[in-house]
Motif scaffolding. Structure first.
Motif, PDB file in Angstrom:
ATOM      1  N   HIS A  64       0.870  -1.182   0.000  1.00  0.00           N
ATOM      2  CA  HIS A  64       0.000   0.000   0.000  1.00  0.00           C
ATOM      3  C   HIS A  64       0.903   1.228   0.000  1.00  0.00           C
ATOM      4  N   PHE A  65       0.905   1.954  -1.119  1.00  0.00           N
ATOM      5  CA  PHE A  65       1.818   3.082  -1.260  1.00  0.00           C
ATOM      6  C   PHE A  65       1.074   4.403  -1.411  1.00  0.00           C
ATOM      7  N   HIS A  66       1.647   5.425  -0.767  1.00  0.00           N
ATOM      8  CA  HIS A  66       1.203   6.793  -0.978  1.00  0.00           C
ATOM      9  C   HIS A  66       2.270   7.517  -1.801  1.00  0.00           C
ATOM     10  N   ASN A  67       1.822   8.524  -2.543  1.00  0.00           N
ATOM     11  CA  ASN A  67       2.743   9.228  -3.447  1.00  0.00           C
ATOM     12  C   ASN A  67       3.180  10.573  -2.877  1.00  0.00           C
ATOM     13  N   THR A  68       3.246  10.646  -1.565  1.00  0.00           N
ATOM     14  CA  THR A  68       3.517  11.903  -0.870  1.00  0.00           C
ATOM     15  C   THR A  68       4.792  12.585  -1.357  1.00  0.00           C
ATOM     16  N   ARG A  69       5.838  11.803  -1.582  1.00  0.00           N
ATOM     17  CA  ARG A  69       7.123  12.351  -2.037  1.00  0.00           C
ATOM     18  C   ARG A  69       7.471  11.885  -3.453  1.00  0.00           C
ATOM     19  N   ASN A  70       6.419  11.540  -4.199  1.00  0.00           N
ATOM     20  CA  ASN A  70       6.545  11.185  -5.620  1.00  0.00           C
ATOM     21  C   ASN A  70       7.342   9.909  -5.850  1.00  0.00           C
ATOM     22  N   THR A  71       7.301   8.987  -4.868  1.00  0.00           N
ATOM     23  CA  THR A  71       8.000   7.711  -5.020  1.00  0.00           C
ATOM     24  C   THR A  71       7.030   6.528  -5.101  1.00  0.00           C
TER      25      THR A  71
END
Length: 302
Positions: A209-216
């Protein structure tokens, strides 16, 4: 398709829960159900539909029972309900979810903020709820939140997360999800953490489960499926975040992830243009421009 890349991966749509829970706009149950219906029409077969959190803590999820009463029931679609305690489990069971997802937070500070308990207490709760789920015939899954970093305690070691997974595995989870709740992780961490978790819990399928908070987030998703993760979470439109984690912005977008995976020759069973249309639509319902890009740029070739 490249050597070493699996031919197919499952994508869980988490927009109706993790996507909407951090949005300021409170949508009616009928709109949430339409979001779920649109996702299913676009090929989604597992949906994190609701959370059974306390309505005062997460008002966006206060109508969980109403949503579950109205979703289309199909043999090929599984609905996941997030539960944080025994009361939430009771509500989930009564509402007829197919899966319960229990959260164990990797750090004590975030666990206290998120669930009002320590990590150790979270592990004990997981064991209790997993046993109940097995007795009731509901599929128990568990998410290790803040697996890649904590907004309050900083770096979280892969060895610590793997040890949590080892202990979690004792209660018989159908799946363990490793969550980058604050979008802090990078691909090398993903590879290391998946390898360690697989060693600690070799019989349990892994989900990320990934968030794209730092564009990664998308780079991490590529690393995860190349490392053998069975399932990836994504949120249509890229909406969402965690209300108890500062600056935890949206999930990776389902439509953008579908474009990426399909371009790499990985089958998802999803309809990218339909997801992109839904991402634009949910943005209109929320009165905002969503982070997803496929709805703006379109597919290629068009």
């Amino acid at each position: 398709m490249q050597a070493g890349v699996p031919g197919r991966i499952e994508v869980v749509e988490v927009g109706p829960r993790d996507g909407l829970q951090n949005e300021a706009t409170l949508l009616p149950a009928a709109t949430k159900v339409e979001l779920i219906e649109r996702a299913i029409a676009a090929g989604v077969r597992r949906v994190e539909a609701v959370s059974f959190a306390h309505p005062r803590r997460v008002p966006q999820m206060a109508d969980a029972e109403q949503v579950m009463a109205a979703v289309p029931r199909r043999e090929d679609v599984s609905y996941i309900g997030l539960v944080l305690n025994g009361r939430g489990f009771d509500r989930a069971l009564a509402a007829g979810v197919d899966e319960v997802n229990v959260v164990v937070v990797a750090t004590d500070t975030f666990s206290e903020r998120n669930q009002g308990m320590s990590t150790e207490q979270g592990l004990a709760l997981w064991s209790e709820l997993a046993a109940r789920a097995h007795r009731e015939g509901v599929r128990p899954t568990v998410t290790i939140a803040a697996s890649f970093g904590c907004p309050f305690e900083g770096t979280v070691s892969a060895a610590h997360v793997a040890e949590l997974a080892r202990r979690i595995a004792d209660a018989g989870p159908a799946e363990i999800a490793l969550a980058d709740t604050i979008g802090a992780g990078v691909p090398t961490q993903v590879v290391d953490l998946l390898a360690r978790t697989r060693e600690a819990a070799p019989a349990v399928p892994l989900r990320c489960h990934f968030h794209n908070t730092r564009n990664t987030g998308y780079a991490n998703a590529v690393a995860a499926f190349q490392e053998g993760a069975a399932t990836l979470d994504a949120s249509v439109g890229g909406i969402g975040g965690c209300p108890f984690a500062p600056n935890a912005t949206g999930n990776i977008a389902t439509e953008d992830l579908e474009y990426l995976l399909t371009g790499m020759g990985v089958r998802t069973g999803l309809d990218g243009p339909a997801l992109a249309e839904t991402g634009t639509w949910i943005g209109e319902q929320l009165g905002k421009e969503v982070p997803a890009l496929l709805g703006k740029a379109g597919t290629f070739p068009g």
